[in-house]
Design a protein around this motif. Structure first.
Motif, PDB file in Angstrom:
ATOM      1  N   TYR A  84     -30.857 -31.290  42.097  1.00  0.00           N
ATOM      2  CA  TYR A  84     -30.215 -31.031  40.807  1.00  0.00           C
ATOM      3  C   TYR A  84     -28.688 -31.096  40.956  1.00  0.00           C
ATOM      4  CZ  TYR A  84     -34.528 -28.191  39.904  1.00  0.00           C
ATOM      5  OH  TYR A  84     -35.803 -27.721  39.766  1.00  0.00           O
ATOM      6  N   ALA A 122     -34.767 -22.473  43.719  1.00  0.00           N
ATOM      7  CA  ALA A 122     -33.696 -23.430  44.001  1.00  0.00           C
ATOM      8  C   ALA A 122     -32.803 -22.939  45.128  1.00  0.00           C
ATOM      9  CB  ALA A 122     -32.873 -23.668  42.741  1.00  0.00           C
ATOM     10  N   LEU A 153     -28.049 -13.839  37.679  1.00  0.00           N
ATOM     11  CA  LEU A 153     -28.492 -14.850  36.729  1.00  0.00           C
ATOM     12  C   LEU A 153     -30.009 -14.869  36.651  1.00  0.00           C
ATOM     13  CD1 LEU A 153     -26.359 -17.698  38.319  1.00  0.00           C
ATOM     14  CD2 LEU A 153     -25.869 -16.728  36.105  1.00  0.00           C
ATOM     15  N   LEU A 208     -27.209 -27.788  33.518  1.00  0.00           N
ATOM     16  CA  LEU A 208     -27.862 -28.901  34.212  1.00  0.00           C
ATOM     17  C   LEU A 208     -27.341 -30.230  33.679  1.00  0.00           C
ATOM     18  CD1 LEU A 208     -30.065 -29.682  36.274  1.00  0.00           C
ATOM     19  CD2 LEU A 208     -31.696 -29.669  34.373  1.00  0.00           C
ATOM     20  N   TYR A 250     -25.553 -29.359  38.776  1.00  0.00           N
ATOM     21  CA  TYR A 250     -25.143 -28.467  37.702  1.00  0.00           C
ATOM     22  C   TYR A 250     -23.623 -28.462  37.605  1.00  0.00           C
ATOM     23  CZ  TYR A 250     -29.783 -26.271  37.569  1.00  0.00           C
ATOM     24  OH  TYR A 250     -31.119 -26.028  37.435  1.00  0.00           O
ATOM     25  N   TYR A 280     -42.993 -18.948  34.948  1.00  0.00           N
ATOM     26  CA  TYR A 280     -42.291 -18.289  36.056  1.00  0.00           C
ATOM     27  C   TYR A 280     -40.876 -17.973  35.619  1.00  0.00           C
ATOM     28  CZ  TYR A 280     -46.023 -20.820  38.381  1.00  0.00           C
ATOM     29  OH  TYR A 280     -47.235 -21.333  38.717  1.00  0.00           O
ATOM     30  N   LEU A 321     -38.929 -14.316  42.298  1.00  0.00           N
ATOM     31  CA  LEU A 321     -39.649 -15.086  41.280  1.00  0.00           C
ATOM     32  C   LEU A 321     -40.829 -14.242  40.814  1.00  0.00           C
ATOM     33  CD1 LEU A 321     -40.730 -18.795  41.346  1.00  0.00           C
ATOM     34  CD2 LEU A 321     -42.466 -17.035  41.072  1.00  0.00           C
ATOM     35  N   TYR A 379     -31.329 -14.751  40.341  1.00  0.00           N
ATOM     36  CA  TYR A 379     -30.396 -15.215  41.368  1.00  0.00           C
ATOM     37  C   TYR A 379     -29.180 -14.302  41.384  1.00  0.00           C
ATOM     38  CZ  TYR A 379     -32.950 -19.632  41.613  1.00  0.00           C
ATOM     39  OH  TYR A 379     -33.917 -20.588  41.785  1.00  0.00           O
ATOM     40  N   ALA A 437     -22.986 -20.156  32.180  1.00  0.00           N
ATOM     41  CA  ALA A 437     -24.200 -20.478  32.926  1.00  0.00           C
ATOM     42  C   ALA A 437     -24.049 -21.831  33.607  1.00  0.00           C
ATOM     43  CB  ALA A 437     -25.391 -20.525  31.974  1.00  0.00           C
ATOM     44  N   PRO A 438     -24.663 -21.997  34.763  1.00  0.00           N
ATOM     45  CA  PRO A 438     -24.741 -23.358  35.308  1.00  0.00           C
ATOM     46  C   PRO A 438     -25.442 -24.255  34.287  1.00  0.00           C
ATOM     47  CG  PRO A 438     -25.458 -21.739  36.930  1.00  0.00           C
ATOM     48  CD  PRO A 438     -25.328 -21.019  35.629  1.00  0.00           C
ATOM     49  N   PHE A 479     -31.141 -17.379  45.508  1.00  0.00           N
ATOM     50  CA  PHE A 479     -32.423 -16.920  44.978  1.00  0.00           C
ATOM     51  C   PHE A 479     -32.753 -15.522  45.466  1.00  0.00           C
ATOM     52  CE2 PHE A 479     -36.694 -17.226  43.459  1.00  0.00           C
ATOM     53  CZ  PHE A 479     -37.489 -16.633  44.418  1.00  0.00           C
ATOM     54  N   ARG A 513     -44.332 -14.293  38.187  1.00  0.00           N
ATOM     55  CA  ARG A 513     -45.218 -15.123  37.375  1.00  0.00           C
ATOM     56  C   ARG A 513     -45.509 -14.423  36.054  1.00  0.00           C
ATOM     57  NH1 ARG A 513     -47.776 -14.338  42.194  1.00  0.00           N
ATOM     58  NH2 ARG A 513     -47.710 -16.046  43.707  1.00  0.00           N
ATOM     59  N   GLN A 525     -39.859 -30.754  36.323  1.00  0.00           N
ATOM     60  CA  GLN A 525     -39.578 -29.323  36.375  1.00  0.00           C
ATOM     61  C   GLN A 525     -38.083 -29.164  36.453  1.00  0.00           C
ATOM     62  OE1 GLN A 525     -41.464 -26.411  36.720  1.00  0.00           O
ATOM     63  NE2 GLN A 525     -43.324 -27.469  36.117  1.00  0.00           N
ATOM     64  N   LYS A 526     -37.478 -28.565  35.451  1.00  0.00           N
ATOM     65  CA  LYS A 526     -36.046 -28.351  35.553  1.00  0.00           C
ATOM     66  C   LYS A 526     -35.730 -26.883  35.324  1.00  0.00           C
ATOM     67  CE  LYS A 526     -34.910 -29.621  30.792  1.00  0.00           C
ATOM     68  NZ  LYS A 526     -34.167 -30.583  29.952  1.00  0.00           N
ATOM     69  N   LEU A 527     -34.750 -26.404  36.024  1.00  0.00           N
ATOM     70  CA  LEU A 527     -34.399 -24.997  36.042  1.00  0.00           C
ATOM     71  C   LEU A 527     -33.235 -24.759  35.082  1.00  0.00           C
ATOM     72  CD1 LEU A 527     -35.578 -22.699  37.710  1.00  0.00           C
ATOM     73  CD2 LEU A 527     -33.844 -23.112  39.433  1.00  0.00           C
ATOM     74  N   VAL A 528     -33.456 -23.826  34.160  1.00  0.00           N
ATOM     75  CA  VAL A 528     -32.437 -23.504  33.148  1.00  0.00           C
ATOM     76  C   VAL A 528     -31.973 -22.076  33.380  1.00  0.00           C
ATOM     77  CG1 VAL A 528     -32.020 -23.228  30.680  1.00  0.00           C
ATOM     78  CG2 VAL A 528     -33.488 -25.072  31.497  1.00  0.00           C
ATOM     79  N   PHE A 529     -30.660 -21.853  33.358  1.00  0.00           N
ATOM     80  CA  PHE A 529     -30.080 -20.562  33.682  1.00  0.00           C
ATOM     81  C   PHE A 529     -29.503 -19.860  32.461  1.00  0.00           C
ATOM     82  CE2 PHE A 529     -30.017 -20.174  38.267  1.00  0.00           C
ATOM     83  CZ  PHE A 529     -30.304 -21.469  38.673  1.00  0.00           C
ATOM     84  N   SER A 553     -38.098 -22.245  34.690  1.00  0.00           N
ATOM     85  CA  SER A 553     -38.280 -23.684  34.818  1.00  0.00           C
ATOM     86  C   SER A 553     -39.045 -24.175  33.598  1.00  0.00           C
ATOM     87  CB  SER A 553     -39.014 -24.040  36.099  1.00  0.00           C
ATOM     88  OG  SER A 553     -40.243 -23.381  36.168  1.00  0.00           O
ATOM     89  N   GLN A 595     -37.118 -16.442  37.278  1.00  0.00           N
ATOM     90  CA  GLN A 595     -36.454 -16.204  38.553  1.00  0.00           C
ATOM     91  C   GLN A 595     -35.149 -15.448  38.353  1.00  0.00           C
ATOM     92  OE1 GLN A 595     -36.051 -19.875  40.838  1.00  0.00           O
ATOM     93  NE2 GLN A 595     -37.786 -20.802  39.770  1.00  0.00           N
ATOM     94  N   HIS A 613     -31.336 -34.337  37.128  1.00  0.00           N
ATOM     95  CA  HIS A 613     -32.061 -34.032  38.353  1.00  0.00           C
ATOM     96  C   HIS A 613     -32.988 -35.172  38.724  1.00  0.00           C
ATOM     97  CE1 HIS A 613     -35.123 -32.649  35.473  1.00  0.00           C
ATOM     98  NE2 HIS A 613     -36.001 -32.628  36.447  1.00  0.00           N
TER      99      HIS A 613
END
Lengths: 114, 113
Positions: A33, A103, B89, A45, A35, B32, B49, B36, A42-43, B46, B51, B99-103, B93, B34, A48
């Motif tokens: 990824y 990550a 943070l 994106l 960012y 899920y 995590l 950080y 926020a980071p 990290f 579920r 699969q992309k991770l959004v914060f 995902s 997460q 990716h």
């Protein structure tokens, strides 16, 4: 041992002058990824890769491009940096899907545009 | 669009107390979630995590809860220490093929001696 390495840590570039940021990983992860993170935000994106499959975010400016020549390396190219592109750029990797989306981040590259 | 919200105001607490940080999300049901930690000038690290079918997860002094009805996760640090001062943070995902991770924006925690 560093697992995701970004170079350089600090980069100063001139307005409009192309710049490339690099990222390498020793984790053999499928996903990489990029960012962008601005102060107190926020980071965000940018794009990716899942292996060689590239996914660009809809709101990522055309000015930003990426290359992943192999599993270990990924590059962020900014074709014509503007003052608004000054930010921390973070590279991250993950194994893939579901529970494997934990990550691992590099230390980041702080980009200054003058 | 999917959104994650964290309290933008810094949380100041006394050493030894429990810090509780909140993460709310809308327009999505992540499988899920997460958490950080991010120190100034560094990449996020990290922590945990959880579920969607887990109500609670613990790791040493950290505890995370996940309430899918309220669309909320709480992050607790017990017996907090000045070294816990950082920005925390939350992220999830998105399963949209990739699969992309959004914060979220993160909440800054300051623990005073």
């Amino acid at each position: 041992d560093a697992m995701v390495i970004q170079n350089p840590r600090y980069q100063v570039t001139q307005f409009g002058k192309p710049v490339t940021l690099s990222c390498s990983q020793t984790l053999n992860h499928n996903v990489m990824y990029w960012y962008q993170q601005k102060s107190s935000q926020a980071p965000k994106l940018l794009f990716h890769y899942y292996d060689k499959d590239f996914n660009n975010e809809a709101d990522t400016p055309d000015n930003f491009q990426s290359r992943r020549p192999n599993t270990s390396f990924c590059f962020l190219d900014i074709r014509s940096p503007g003052l608004g592109d000054a930010a921390m750029y973070l590279c991250a990797t993950s194994r893939g899907t579901g529970e494997n989306t934990e990550a691992f981040f590099g230390q980041g590259t702080r980009l200054t545009v003058v | 669009s999917q959104k994650i919200e964290q309290n933008s105001e810094a949380l100041n607490i006394q050493e030894g107390k429990t810090a509780t940080l909140t993460c709310n999300y809308t327009n999505y049901s992540p499988a899920y979630l997460q958490w950080y930690r991010q120190d100034p000038g560094r990449g996020p690290v990290f922590l945990l995590l959880i579920r969607e079918n887990e109500k609670e997860k613990r790791k040493e002094r950290l505890k995370v809860t996940f309430d899918t009805t309220l669309k909320q996760s709480l992050f607790h640090i017990t017996a907090s220490q000045p070294a816990d001062s950082a920005t925390y943070l939350c992220a999830f995902s998105l399963n949209t093929g990739f699969q992309k991770l959004v914060f979220g924006t993160g909440t800054r925690l300051l623990v005073s001696p």
